[in-house]
Design an enzyme around this catalytic site. Structure first.
Site, PDB file in Angstrom:
ATOM      1  N   HIS A 237       0.847  -1.195   0.000  1.00 40.39           N
ATOM      2  CA  HIS A 237       0.000   0.000   0.000  1.00 40.39           C
ATOM      3  C   HIS A 237       0.881   1.242   0.000  1.00 40.39           C
ATOM      4  O   HIS A 237       2.084   1.180   0.261  1.00 40.39           O
ATOM      5  CB  HIS A 237      -0.948   0.018   1.209  1.00 40.39           C
ATOM      6  CG  HIS A 237      -0.241   0.127   2.541  1.00 40.39           C
ATOM      7  ND1 HIS A 237       0.312   1.302   2.998  1.00 40.39           N
ATOM      8  CD2 HIS A 237      -0.001  -0.796   3.502  1.00 40.39           C
ATOM      9  CE1 HIS A 237       0.865   1.105   4.183  1.00 40.39           C
ATOM     10  NE2 HIS A 237       0.695  -0.171   4.502  1.00 40.39           N
ATOM     11  N   ASP A 364      -4.272 -18.885  12.182  1.00 40.32           N
ATOM     12  CA  ASP A 364      -3.152 -19.513  12.873  1.00 40.32           C
ATOM     13  C   ASP A 364      -3.183 -19.139  14.358  1.00 40.32           C
ATOM     14  O   ASP A 364      -3.122 -17.955  14.713  1.00 40.32           O
ATOM     15  CB  ASP A 364      -1.837 -19.063  12.237  1.00 40.32           C
ATOM     16  CG  ASP A 364      -0.658 -19.906  12.663  1.00 40.32           C
ATOM     17  OD1 ASP A 364      -0.248 -19.794  13.834  1.00 40.32           O
ATOM     18  OD2 ASP A 364      -0.152 -20.686  11.833  1.00 40.32           O
ATOM     19  N   SER A 379       2.000  -5.210   6.788  1.00 37.54           N
ATOM     20  CA  SER A 379       1.670  -4.934   5.390  1.00 37.54           C
ATOM     21  C   SER A 379       2.841  -5.296   4.485  1.00 37.54           C
ATOM     22  O   SER A 379       3.982  -4.918   4.748  1.00 37.54           O
ATOM     23  CB  SER A 379       1.335  -3.453   5.209  1.00 37.54           C
ATOM     24  OG  SER A 379       0.224  -3.100   5.987  1.00 37.54           O
TER      25      SER A 379
END
Length: 429
Positions: A237, A364, A379
């Site tokens: 991003h 998880d 990210s």
């Protein structure tokens, strides 16, 4: 029984059979095969089929081959090139599929925590400052029409690259009383204005009445690098300025290795965060040439390893990603890259670049216990499915930190300047 009646009965039976086949699930799946398929050399795509349906290759080229059984058909990508697959039902053509086979392409997945330093084009205006003059408080910059988010690129005809370039002009203009000729860049283009610096009461320094900055720093995660070109992609991003909330226009920048020191767990309404520091040696491992909605991009000075998946891996195009189990590579402690289980909740087979191509959910237990799900700094973590790199983690859902968005690797490669759609070279006759 007359011949005409027998013929009508047989015809009716055939018609009913064909209609029944048409409504059968395998046939419907077959009809839903897209009109155009893109695949890589070595890929195999398998489709269910109704028994009377068959497929053939339009031209005897080496780019694709077909394997057929009683209930399925497999399309094999053999060599870079284009071809057509013809589907037939009881000898009648029912569909034509254009097949484009791309060159075999691989990247090395990342997962490493990286430190990011961006140097802006010019200096960024992040706020207005009220100068306390003998005539009251005022901001010369605000009076000149300069806005938060503007980038000062030129003063008195001289290009401005960093904050240190600004001060001499300000003091000189303040003493002479001549206004500064300033050029700023904003979203709708360049703007020229005049600014007269003012002196703070009881001080000798003149001021612009602006808060400015020429660089920004943060952390993120490496997504991939291409071993042949050394080009990389990270973050997934755009990096925006913390004050202006606007994308930072990059002049240049650097990435270094970073070490995760602790995790602030995410909770509903409060996304967590990786806390990290730049590695002690602060060795620059790559440059930054682009800051886009799909991440940051540049070239590495050298190859880097994650210690788990350090061999080149194939990628999946957006239409090849499937809902279901997947994994991410990321760091939650020190420098150790680990694999964690996630679920692809939904995926969009995008035909054009877009940042939100997948919805993902962390399943998880270890990762949920340590982070609560997706946290800031994660990210760029590469997403792996069926031994292929399919994309990167981008954003977390604020109200559900276990879930977030992913971006398809296809678009990050495009932003990195890597052309996976390269046309085959013409062969000499």
């Amino acid at each position: 029984m007359s011949y005409d009646l027998l013929r009508k009965i047989i015809g009716g039976i055939l018609l009913v059979s064909l209609i029944a086949i048409g409504f059968s699930k395998p046939f419907q799946e077959y009809i839903q095969i897209p009109n155009s398929i893109t695949m890589f050399e070595g890929d195999q795509l398998e489709f269910s089929k109704a028994r009377p349906v068959s497929g053939t290759i339009a031209e005897p080229q080496n780019s694709v081959s077909i394997e057929q059984s009683t209930d399925s058909i497999a399309l094999n990508g053999l060599e870079n090139g284009k071809n057509e697959m013809l589907l037939e039902l009881a000898g009648f053509p029912i569909k034509k599929v254009d097949v484009n086979v791309l060159k075999d392409f691989k990247v090395i997945p990342g997962g490493q925590s990286i430190g990011v330093k961006l140097n802006t084009v010019g200096v960024l205006v992040v706020g207005h400052h009220q100068v306390n003059t003998s005539n009251g408080k005022t901001s010369p910059g605000e009076l000149a029409g300069i806005k938060v988010g503007d980038i000062i690129t030129e003063i008195n005809g001289t290009t401005i690259e960093k904050m240190a370039d600004v001060a001499p002009f300000v003091q000189e203009a303040g003493k002479s009383g001549n206004p500064l000729q300033i050029v700023v860049t904003r979203e709708d283009g360049k703007v020229k204005t005049q600014l007269t610096p003012l002196k703070e009461e009881n001080e000798e320094l003149y001021k612009l009445g602006l808060y400015i900055r020429d660089s920004a720093a943060g952390i993120g995660t490496m997504t991939f690098f291409h071993p042949q070109s050394k080009k990389y992609g990270a973050l997934g991003h755009v990096i925006s300025d913390m004050d202006t909330k606007k994308p930072i226009v990059v002049d240049d920048g650097q990435i270094v290795r970073s070490t995760v020191t602790s995790i602030e767990k995410g909770s509903n309404g409060n996304p967590g965060e990786k806390l990290a520091r730049f590695s002690s040696d602060k060795e620059v491992i790559g440059n930054i040439v682009r800051n886009s909605p799909f991440g940051i991009f540049g070239e590495l000075n050298r190859g880097i390893k994650n210690g788990i998946m350090d061999k080149p891996m194939p990628i999946a195009l957006s239409h090849q990603v499937k809902e279901g189990p997947a994994q991410i590579l990321t760091v939650v402690e020190n420098d150790e890259v680990k694999l964690f289980d996630i679920e692809i909740v939904s995926t969009i087979p995008q035909k054009f670049p877009a940042t939100k191509g997948m919805v993902i959910k962390v399943v998880d237990d270890e990762l949920l216990n340590k982070t609560g799900g997706i946290v800031q700094g994660m990210s760029g973590s590469p997403i792996i499915q069926n031994d292929k790199v399919i994309g990167a983690v981008t954003h977390v859902f604020v109200n559900d930190p276990t879930s977030g968005y992913g971006v398809h690797i296809e678009w990050m490669l495009n932003e990195a300047g890597i052309n996976i759609y390269e046309e085959p070279e013409e062969k000499a006759s």
